[in-house]
Write a protein that holds these residues in place. Structure first.
Motif, PDB file in Angstrom:
ATOM      1  N   THR A 198       0.913  -1.257   0.033  1.00 30.51           N
ATOM      2  CA  THR A 198       0.020  -0.039  -0.185  1.00 30.51           C
ATOM      3  C   THR A 198       0.999   1.285   0.107  1.00 30.51           C
ATOM      4  OG1 THR A 198       0.114   0.246   2.369  1.00 30.51           O
ATOM      5  CG2 THR A 198      -1.808  -1.170   1.417  1.00 30.51           C
ATOM      6  N   TYR A 199       0.410   2.394  -0.204  1.00 32.68           N
ATOM      7  CA  TYR A 199       1.173   3.676  -0.222  1.00 32.68           C
ATOM      8  C   TYR A 199       1.737   3.800   1.056  1.00 32.68           C
ATOM      9  CZ  TYR A 199       1.845   8.678   0.078  1.00 32.68           C
ATOM     10  OH  TYR A 199       2.542   9.824   0.240  1.00 32.68           O
ATOM     11  N   GLU A 208       2.504   1.694   3.654  1.00 36.61           N
ATOM     12  CA  GLU A 208       3.570   0.535   3.962  1.00 36.61           C
ATOM     13  C   GLU A 208       4.723   1.082   3.119  1.00 36.61           C
ATOM     14  OE1 GLU A 208       1.558  -3.981   4.208  1.00 36.61           O
ATOM     15  OE2 GLU A 208       1.481  -2.891   2.198  1.00 36.61           O
ATOM     16  N   ASP A 224       0.832   3.351  -6.692  1.00 39.94           N
ATOM     17  CA  ASP A 224       0.916   3.779  -5.277  1.00 39.94           C
ATOM     18  C   ASP A 224       2.193   3.417  -4.552  1.00 39.94           C
ATOM     19  OD1 ASP A 224      -1.841   4.335  -4.848  1.00 39.94           O
ATOM     20  OD2 ASP A 224      -2.574   2.684  -4.037  1.00 39.94           O
ATOM     21  N   GLU A 225       2.880   2.438  -4.871  1.00 38.72           N
ATOM     22  CA  GLU A 225       4.249   2.255  -4.512  1.00 38.72           C
ATOM     23  C   GLU A 225       5.122   3.302  -5.035  1.00 38.72           C
ATOM     24  OE1 GLU A 225       4.068  -2.634  -4.357  1.00 38.72           O
ATOM     25  OE2 GLU A 225       4.991  -1.790  -5.950  1.00 38.72           O
TER      26      GLU A 225
END
Length: 348
Positions: free
Chosen positions: A16-17, A19, A52-53
């Motif tokens: 996720t963004y 993380e 997102d990453e």
């Protein structure tokens, strides 16, 4: 924390963004070691980075970077490629940046030494005596005075030193090759970005749109350049007025001559510096001058100075031919470096 993230990436699980943002805090703070960093980057590349990453990484890189507060009026732009095309061409985006600035644009140039080419933008500026370690306030002054400046990536992204060993050990492209050109310290919202893969042509404008970008143009030429080429058709994606449009630009249709790659290739750093000066001085070969003009045209459109490629190419060529581009270079070097280095080339 990073060991859990590496396990997820090994299993091809997207992060996720949040993380990614958290793990990047550890990486850029030096809390992870070289082996962990190498595994993290390698497994991320093997899985393929999601938007997102990439956004999570980019936001954290910018949070850790130094900033330049530009005082200029008008649209601030940057022009650079992701690198990695390994075609050994002269420094096209650096040369085109001076043409755009001389034609009325404002260019906050961000770059590094070469990773895969003969010479990077930093090598060019350094040759003429520009201080790569200049502080942000000094660079803002240079930008205000000349409508162009150079921000050396290693100076402005000191936290990236924590991943330099891992990147060297891997010896392959990682997310940072893609994100480097997007992490401009002057927070530009208007940018021409050359991409190493067609996959990123429409992904990058959409990614930058999420960061509040205004005018973004990405380009990849059919002959493999991460820049506009006059030897092939160029695939272009444009973000403007919140809309993303794809286009193809044929150099001959916008008034230029067909060239070959070998016309713009160089083999030494000396060749790179000479070509840069000769284009701006209007004494280089036609292919180098026209390739620069086509890339400058992209910058002029991104800067809202020109409406279309025909108009922009004409303005770029005029700016080279009427001496404005070289005059800007002379004033810039006189003010920021060693003018004798420039005279050596022009008088030699």
């Amino acid at each position: 924390m990073i060991t859990d993230i590496i396990s997820k990436l090994q299993e091809k699980t997207d992060l996720t963004y949040d993380e990614m943002n958290k793990v990047m805090t550890d990486v850029l703070s030096g809390k992870t070691d070289d082996l962990e960093n190498a595994d993290f980057l390698s497994y991320l590349a093997d899985k393929g980075e999601t938007d997102d990453e990439l956004l999570g990484m980019l936001d954290k890189m910018q949070e850790f970077s130094l900033k330049v507060e530009a005082k200029n009026q008008g649209k601030l732009i940057d022009m650079c490629g992701t690198g990695g095309d390994k075609l050994q061409t002269f420094n096209i985006s650096t040369t085109a940046s001076f043409v755009v600035a001389a034609a009325g644009g404002v260019v906050a140039k961000h770059g590094n030494r070469s990773s895969s080419g003969v010479s990077g933008s930093a090598d060019i500026f350094e040759h003429f005596g520009y201080d790569l370690s200049s502080e942000p306030a000094k660079i803002a002054e240079i930008l205000q005075k000349h409508n162009i400046c150079f921000m050396f990536a290693q100076k402005f992204h000191p936290a990236m030193k924590h991943v330099s060993t891992a990147r060297k050990q891997l010896g392959k492209r990682t997310a940072f090759n893609l994100l480097g050109p997007l992490s401009n310290p002057a927070d530009v919202k208007n940018q021409l970005v050359g991409v190493f893969s067609i996959e990123y042509l429409d992904r990058l404008p959409l990614l930058l749109k999420r960061k509040g970008a205004e005018n973004i143009m990405t380009v990849r030429s059919d002959d493999g350049m991460d820049e506009f080429s006059t030897s092939a058709v160029n695939r272009v994606c444009v973000l403007k007025n919140d809309k993303v449009l794809m286009n193809a630009i044929d150099p001959e249709i916008v008034g230029l001559h067909k060239s070959t790659l070998k016309d713009i290739q160089i083999s030494t750093k000396e060749d790179a510096i000479k070509s840069f000066v000769e284009v701006l001085n209007n004494t280089a070969n036609q292919a180098m001058i026209e390739t620069t003009a086509l890339n400058a045209a992209g910058g002029l459109i991104v800067a809202n100075i020109s409406k279309n490629f025909e108009e922009a190419v004409e303005l770029a060529l005029d700016t080279i031919k009427n001496g404005k581009a070289f005059s800007l270079l002379e004033k810039f070097v006189q003010d920021t470096g060693d003018i004798s280095k420039l005279k050596e080339i022009t008088n030699g």
